[in-house]
Design an enzyme around this catalytic site. Structure first.
Site, PDB file in Angstrom:
ATOM      1  N   HIS A  11      33.494 -62.537 -50.497  1.00  0.00           N
ATOM      2  CA  HIS A  11      33.326 -61.105 -50.744  1.00  0.00           C
ATOM      3  C   HIS A  11      34.393 -60.426 -49.892  1.00  0.00           C
ATOM      4  O   HIS A  11      34.245 -60.299 -48.674  1.00  0.00           O
ATOM      5  CB  HIS A  11      31.910 -60.682 -50.331  1.00  0.00           C
ATOM      6  CG  HIS A  11      31.668 -59.204 -50.359  1.00  0.00           C
ATOM      7  ND1 HIS A  11      30.710 -58.634 -51.153  1.00  0.00           N
ATOM      8  CD2 HIS A  11      32.246 -58.169 -49.689  1.00  0.00           C
ATOM      9  CE1 HIS A  11      30.712 -57.312 -50.977  1.00  0.00           C
ATOM     10  NE2 HIS A  11      31.624 -57.015 -50.082  1.00  0.00           N
TER      11      HIS A  11
ATOM     12  N   ASP B  74      27.496 -60.151 -60.933  1.00  0.00           N
ATOM     13  CA  ASP B  74      27.056 -59.486 -59.697  1.00  0.00           C
ATOM     14  C   ASP B  74      25.788 -58.671 -59.967  1.00  0.00           C
ATOM     15  O   ASP B  74      25.582 -57.596 -59.398  1.00  0.00           O
ATOM     16  CB  ASP B  74      28.154 -58.604 -59.102  1.00  0.00           C
ATOM     17  CG  ASP B  74      27.860 -58.229 -57.641  1.00  0.00           C
ATOM     18  OD1 ASP B  74      26.876 -58.754 -57.066  1.00  0.00           O
ATOM     19  OD2 ASP B  74      28.603 -57.416 -57.083  1.00  0.00           O
TER      20      ASP B  74
ATOM     21  N   ASN C 252      22.107 -64.033 -50.186  1.00  0.00           N
ATOM     22  CA  ASN C 252      21.616 -62.942 -49.313  1.00  0.00           C
ATOM     23  C   ASN C 252      20.162 -62.555 -49.618  1.00  0.00           C
ATOM     24  O   ASN C 252      19.842 -61.415 -49.898  1.00  0.00           O
ATOM     25  CB  ASN C 252      22.525 -61.714 -49.402  1.00  0.00           C
ATOM     26  CG  ASN C 252      22.579 -61.115 -50.791  1.00  0.00           C
ATOM     27  OD1 ASN C 252      22.280 -61.791 -51.781  1.00  0.00           O
ATOM     28  ND2 ASN C 252      22.956 -59.859 -50.881  1.00  0.00           N
TER      29      ASN C 252
ATOM     30  N   HIS D  24      34.217 -60.741 -57.383  1.00  0.00           N
ATOM     31  CA  HIS D  24      34.434 -59.378 -57.888  1.00  0.00           C
ATOM     32  C   HIS D  24      35.726 -58.703 -57.433  1.00  0.00           C
ATOM     33  O   HIS D  24      35.695 -57.785 -56.620  1.00  0.00           O
ATOM     34  CB  HIS D  24      33.245 -58.486 -57.580  1.00  0.00           C
ATOM     35  CG  HIS D  24      32.613 -58.685 -56.215  1.00  0.00           C
ATOM     36  ND1 HIS D  24      33.329 -58.707 -55.041  1.00  0.00           N
ATOM     37  CD2 HIS D  24      31.319 -58.874 -55.870  1.00  0.00           C
ATOM     38  CE1 HIS D  24      32.506 -58.882 -54.029  1.00  0.00           C
ATOM     39  NE2 HIS D  24      31.277 -59.002 -54.507  1.00  0.00           N
TER      40      HIS D  24
ATOM     41  N   LEU E 115      19.124 -62.758 -57.257  1.00  0.00           N
ATOM     42  CA  LEU E 115      17.783 -62.944 -57.827  1.00  0.00           C
ATOM     43  C   LEU E 115      16.684 -62.383 -56.934  1.00  0.00           C
ATOM     44  O   LEU E 115      15.536 -62.297 -57.353  1.00  0.00           O
ATOM     45  CB  LEU E 115      17.530 -64.430 -58.127  1.00  0.00           C
ATOM     46  CG  LEU E 115      18.255 -64.967 -59.363  1.00  0.00           C
ATOM     47  CD1 LEU E 115      19.739 -65.158 -59.109  1.00  0.00           C
ATOM     48  CD2 LEU E 115      17.645 -66.268 -59.853  1.00  0.00           C
TER      49      LEU E 115
END
Lengths: 430, 177, 315
Positions: free
Chosen positions: A179, A305, A92, A232, A61
Site C-alpha cells: 500500500h 479493494d 487488517n 491500487h 472481509l
C-alpha cells in the site's frame, strides 16, 4: 450419485468464438460440446460472455473483528453476485492476520461459506505497525498457504523493513503487496491534493506520496531480486514508474481498482464520504492514464479493494468518516463501462486481468486456469448488452457504501460457477 | 384593463390633497410627509413640492420603509428592503402624514404605524392615499383620498408614475364581478 | 436561496442584495431602533461545535434584533464534541423546530452535509467550517470595504485587495477570494509558499510572496490570523521570521496608499501578523468590521428566512 452436469449454451468465449460448455462435477468437461447430455441442466446464455471465474486480489472481509460491516460469508455472497470465484482477505482485521491462527480461521470460514475460495493475505509486520516482521513463514506453511503479504491500509514505510520482507518471502516465492503511501506526506490527508482540495479546504493526499514509495520499492525489489505487487495504483506518475520498472525487467505487478478507473476527486465537492477512499480518487488525467496502463499491461490486474463500512461511519462529516467503498458487485460492470465499451480492452483482456493474472500473482491453486477442458469449473457469465441500476439497499454485502448508488451500469452478471457448483443463477445467489 | 385616473386626474388629486393637508394642519410648519416606498415616496415628494409652492416654504419630507414590519413576509417572495430616511428633526411631537399609492387591506399602514412607533412619538399621524380601493381588513381609515375606486377583491390596481414608469396613470386590471 | 454554505451559493445579484439590505439595516440600528419584528416566532439555533465567541454573539445579536428566538447549542461539553453524530444533532434540531441553524464546525463541509442530508428542513447558515469557508465574514468584509471605498457603487469593481497570511488554513480567505472576485475586486494573496494550498493557481487571484511590493498597490490590506499550532508544523522557521516578512508593522503601513484601509477578521495576534500600533491606527477598520457583522448577519437572516419558502409564489 451421479455428478451434476450443466451445459452453458449459446454464449461466447472471451476470444469471441461461440461455444457451448459442458460442466461435469467440478470440472470443465467439454467445450463446443454437442448438447446431447440428456441428464444435464441446460442454461441458455445466448448473447452472454463466458469468462473464467473472477479472482480478486484485494478484498476487505472484515471478519474477524468487524462482523457488523461484513463477514466472510456475506463477502462471499457479494463475490458470487459479482462473478468472483476467489477473494483475497486483507490482513487488517481485528485481530490482525499476522499469524497462522488468524489466516487459518479466515481460510476455514471461506471454506465453510463454500461460495468461492477465500485466500488470506498475511500481514507483513506484526499488528501492521511497520516495525517487526509477522510470522510470514508460519502463515506460508499453514493450511491457508499464504503467498501474498500486505499491510494494506498501512504502508510498509521503513525501507529496511520493506527490504527484509522482500528478501524473506523469496524462500517460497511470495509477494509483498504494498500500500504505497508515504506517511509523513499524508498526515491527516482527506483527498487528492489539487485544485479541488484547495477549494474544499480538505487536507491533501499528494500523488507524490504514492509515487515516492512505488519508486523506492521497485528499486529495492530489483536490488534484492524479489517480487513486488503494487496495490491500487492511482496516479499517472505511479504508472510511469511501474512502466519504467517493467521495462528494466524488475519483477513488479500492479493493480487498479474499478473506482479509480471511473471516479475523480470532483466528487468530493459533495462532501459525501461515500467518495472518501484511500488512496483517494484522483483527477481525470490520472483516470485516463490508469485505463491506458491497464490496457497496455503496465497495470496487470483489476482488484476491487472492496471495503465495507457501516452506515454510521459514512453518514457523518467527511473528515470523521472511514476510508473505503464497496466493489465486488459492481467491479465487472465498471470494467466493461470503462475498458470494454471504450474499446480499450477485449473480453480476453478482461479474462486475463481479472482471472488469470491475479491468480498467478497470488499463486492461487486451481484458480485462473482459463476456460480449458479439464480445468476447475470456475466460470462467470455476463450479459454485456443488459444494463442495471445499482441500488445500495439490495446489495449482498452487509454494508451499503457503494459510490455507484443510482448509476446505470452495463453488464449484468447472471451466473457464477465455483468448482462446478452454481453460486449465482439468473442473478440470484445460491 | 381600464384607466381609472389619467395624468391630469392624478395631478388634480394631489393638488387637492396638498390643500387639504395644509387646511387641516393650519400650515406646513409642524408637518412631516413620509412616503412609503416605492411609489408613495414619489407621491410624497410631489405633494411636498406643491405645498412648498403654496406656502412659499419647504416642508419636511422623508420616506419610511415598512418591509421589516410586514406580517405577510412569509406569504410572498422575498422583498428587497427600501431606504428609510427620516428628516433630521425627527418625528417627535410632529404631525406625520403617511403617504401611499393604493389603500387596500390596511396592513401596510398597520406596519407603517409600527415602524413609526420604533422611531418616536409624533403628535398625530395622518394618512393620505392616491387611491382607496376598499376591502379593509383592519380598522384603519384614510384622512386624504385622491379617488375612491370600488373594486372586486380579484381585481388589481396599478399605479404608474412618471418617475418610475414614464407615465402617470392608474389602471384597473381584471373583471369586476 | 435556502442555505448559505459557500459564497458559490450567491449570484452577483444575491451578494449585492445582501449588502444593500445590510446597508439599510445598519441605518436602522444606527438610530434608536434596536429591534424589528421581522422574524418574530422563528427559531434560530446557534450550533457551535467549535469555540467562536465573537461569531456566535454576532449571529445572536442579529437574530435577536429581528425578534427571532435564539437557542445556543454550544461548543465544547455539548454532545457534538462527545461523538454524537451530525445526524442525531440534526434530528434534535428538527425536533426543536429550528427554522435555521447557524453552524460553526471544525470539519470542512459539515454545514453542507447538514443541508444535503435532509435530516432537517430548516435553513443552514455556515458560520465557518474547518478550513473551507466563512461566507458571513466575507460578506461583512465586503460590506466594510464598500462602505469605505465603494464611492456609491453597488459592487467593488476595480478595488484592489491584498489578503496576507495563512491562506492554506483560512476559511476567511477562501470566502473572501470568491466574494471579492464576484464583486469585481482584484485579489492578491500574499503568503509564504508553505501557506498557500497546492492548486491555488486556479483561484481568481494573483499570488505574491513579497508583502512590501504589494502594499503600495492595494486599497485594502486584509491580514489573516496565524494559528499558534502552525509554529510547530514547519510552515515557517519561527514567529520572528514570519513577522519580519509578513507582519504588518508601522514601516509597512507607511508604504500603503493614504486612502488604503487595514482589516483583520480577528482574533488578532498582536505583534505577530499585525503590530499593535497598526491595529489601533486610524487606517484600521477592525473594530468597525465587528459592528458591521451584526447588520450583515441580519441581512443574511432576512434574505434566508423572511420570504416565502422558495417555490410557493403568491400574488
Amino acid at each position: 450419485m451421479s455428478e451434476t452436469k450443466f451445459v452453458l449454451k449459446g454464449g461466447s468465449l472471451p476470444d469471441g468464438s461461440m461455444r457451448n460448455i459442458l460442466i461435469v462435477g467440478d470440472s470443465i468437461s467439454a467445450i463446443d460440446a454437442t448438447v446431447n447430455e440428456a441428464d444435464a441442466t441446460i442454461i441458455d446464455v445466448t448473447g452472454s460472455v463466458i469468462l473464467p471465474g473472477l479472482v480478486d486480489l484485494h478484498t476487505h472481509l472484515r471478519e474477524p473483528g468487524r462482523e457488523d460491516a461484513e463477514t466472510v460469508e456475506s463477502a462471499s455472497r457479494a463475490g458470487a453476485k459479482g462473478g468472483f470465484t476467489a477473494l483475497s482477505a486483507m490482513a487488517n482485521t481485528s485481530p490482525v492476520a499476522d499469524n497462522a491462527g488468524v489466516v487459518e480461521q479466515v481460510y476455514r470460514l471461506g471454506q465453510a461459506a463454500g461460495l468461492l475460495d477465500v485466500f488470506p493475505i498475511g500481514a507483513v509486520t506484526q499488528g501492521l505497525k511497520g516495525e517487526a516482521l509477522s510470522e510470514i513463514g508460519a502463515m506460508a506453511d499453514s493450511v491457508a498457504r499464504v503467498r501474498v503479504f500486505s499491510d494494506d491500509g498501512m504502508c510498509v514505510f521503513d525501507p529496511l523493513v520493506m527490504r527484509r520482507a522482500l528478501e524473506y518471502i523469496k524462500k517460497f516465492d511470495g509477494v509483498i503487496a504494498q500500500h504505497a503511501q508515504e506517511p509523513r506526506l499524508t498526515v491527516g490527508s482527506q483527498m487528492n491534493e489539487g485544485e479541488i482540495s484547495a477549494r474544499l479546504g480538505l487536507r491533501g493526499w499528494p500523488a507524490i506520496a504514492e509515487e515516492a514509495i512505488i519508486a523506492r520499492d521497485v528499486l529495492l525489489t530489483d536490488h534484492v531480486q524479489s517480487r513486488l505487487h503494487v496495490c491500487h495504483v492511482t496516479t499517472a506518475g505511479g504508472v510511469e514508474i511501474i512502466r519504467w520498472a517493467k521495462a528494466r525487467g524488475i519483477n513488479v505487478t500492479a493493480e487498479v481498482t474499478p473506482h479509480h478507473l471511473l471516479l475523480t476527486d470532483e466528487l468530493a465537492s459533495t462532501y459525501d464520504p461515500i467518495f472518501k477512499v484511500n488512496p483517494p480518487l484522483r483527477t481525470e488525467k490520472d483516470v485516463q492514464a490508469l485505463r491506458e496502463a491497464l490496457a497496455d499491461g503496465t497495470i496487470d490486474i483489476v482488484a476491487t479493494d472492496h471495503a465495507p463500512h457501516t452506515m454510521e461511519s459514512k453518514e457523518c462529516e467527511w473528515q470523521e468518516a472511514s476510508f473505503g467503498m464497496l466493489g465486488l458487485e459492481t467491479a465487472l460492470s465498471i470494467v466493461q463501462k470503462t475498458m470494454v465499451d471504450t474499446g480499450l480492452l477485449t473480453w480476453q483482456g478482461v479474462a486475463t486481468r481479472m482471472s488469470t493474472a491475479p491468480a498467478a500473482i497470488g499463486a492461487y491453486f486451481d484458480q485462473g486456469q482459463g476456460l480449458v477442458v479439464g480445468a476447475r469449473a470456475h466460470i462467470s457469465v455476463i450479459d454485456p448488452s443488459k444494463t442495471w441500476i445499482v441500488d445500495r439497499d439490495i446489495v449482498q454485502s452487509r454494508s451499503r457504501n457503494t459510490p455507484f448508488h443510482g448509476y446505470e451500469l452495463p453488464g449484468v452478471v447472471t451466473h457464477t460457477f465455483f468448482k462446478g457448483k452454481a453460486t449465482l443463477i439468473d442473478g440470484v445467489v445460491a | 384593463m381600464s384607466v381609472a385616473l389619467s395624468a391630469p386626474d392624478i395631478s388634480r388629486a394631489l393638488i387637492r390633497i396638498s390643500h387639504e393637508i395644509l387646511e387641516r394642519n393650519q400650515g406646513a410648519e409642524n408637518i412631516i410627509l413620509l412616503g412609503i416606498p416605492t411609489r408613495g415616496a414619489h407621491l410624497a415628494t410631489r405633494i411636498s413640492q406643491t405645498i412648498s409652492t403654496i406656502e412659499g416654504r419647504d416642508v419636511a419630507v422623508g420616506m419610511l420603509d415598512i418591509t421589516m414590519h410586514r406580517d405577510d413576509l412569509r406569504m410572498r417572495p422575498l422583498r428587497a428592503i427600501m431606504p428609510t430616511s427620516i428628516p433630521s428633526s425627527g418625528i417627535e411631537g410632529r404631525d406625520v402624514v403617511l403617504i401611499d399609492d393604493v389603500f387596500f387591506s390596511g396592513r401596510t399602514i398597520r406596519a407603517a404605524l409600527d415602524a413609526l412607533g420604533e422611531i418616536g412619538r409624533p403628535r398625530s399621524v395622518q394618512l393620505a392615499v392616491l387611491v382607496d380601493r376598499g376591502h379593509r381588513e383592519l380598522p384603519i381609515r384614510a384622512d386624504y383620498v385622491g379617488k375612491n375606486l370600488p373594486t372586486s377583491p380579484t381585481q388589481s390596481v396599478r399605479v404608474h408614475l412618471t418617475e418610475i414608469d414614464g407615465i402617470d396613470e392608474v389602471l384597473i386590471e381584471g373583471e369586476s364581478n | 436561496m435556502r442555505h448559505l454554505l459557500s459564497i458559490n451559493d450567491l449570484s452577483l445579484t444575491d451578494a449585492i442584495g445582501i449588502l444593500d439590505t445590510a446597508t439599510e439595516l445598519s441605518r436602522i440600528s444606527d438610530g434608536q431602533v434596536k429591534k424589528l419584528p421581522t422574524l418574530r416566532g422563528r427559531t434560530i439555533v446557534n450550533l457551535f461545535a467549535e469555540d467562536s465567541t465573537r461569531t456566535r454573539i454576532s449571529f445572536e445579536a442579529a437574530a435577536k434584533r429581528l425578534s427571532a428566538d435564539v437557542i445556543n447549542f454550544s461548543a465544547k461539553g455539548s454532545s457534538i464534541s462527545k461523538g454524537e453524530s451530525l445526524k442525531d444533532t440534526a434530528m434534535t434540531l428538527q425536533a426543536m423546530g429550528a427554522d435555521a441553524v447557524v453552524i460553526r464546525h471544525g470539519a470542512s463541509g459539515a454545514p453542507q452535509r447538514l443541508a444535503d442530508l435532509e435530516w432537517m428542513t430548516g435553513s443552514v447558515i455556515n458560520a465557518g467550517d474547518g478550513t473551507h469557508e466563512h461566507p458571513s465574514q466575507a460578506l461583512l468584509d465586503a460590506f466594510t470595504i464598500r462602505k469605505h471605498l465603494g464611492k456609491g457603487a453597488a459592487d467593488l469593481a476595480g478595488i484592489k485587495v491584498a489578503i496576507v497570511g495563512d491562506v492554506l488554513h483560512s476559511r476567511v480567505a477562501r470566502s473572501n477570494v470568491l466574494l471579492l472576485n464576484l464583486l469585481g475586486a482584484h485579489v492578491t494573496l500574499v503568503a509564504p509558499p508553505t501557506l498557500l494550498p497546492v492548486g491555488v493557481e486556479s483561484w481568481p487571484a494573483t499570488i505574491s510572496y513579497d508583502l512590501d511590493s504589494v502594499l503600495s498597490q492595494v486599497d485594502v490590506v486584509m491580514m489573516l490570523r496565524v494559528q499558534q499550532e502552525r509554529m510547530s508544523d514547519l510552515f515557517f522557521p519561527n514567529a520572528r521570521e514570519y513577522s519580519r516578512y509578513f507582519g504588518l508593522n508601522l514601516q509597512r503601513l507607511a508604504l500603503m496608499q493614504p486612502h488604503a484601509i487595514i482589516m483583520h477578521p480577528g482574533p488578532m495576534n498582536r505583534g505577530l501578523e499585525i503590530a499593535a500600533e497598526v491595529a489601533d491606527s486610524a487606517r484600521s477598520v477592525i473594530v468597525e468590521q465587528v459592528a458591521n457583522g451584526v447588520s450583515v448577519r441580519m441581512a443574511i437572516l432576512y434574505v434566508l428566512l423572511a420570504g416565502a419558502p422558495s417555490g410557493s409564489e403568491s400574488n
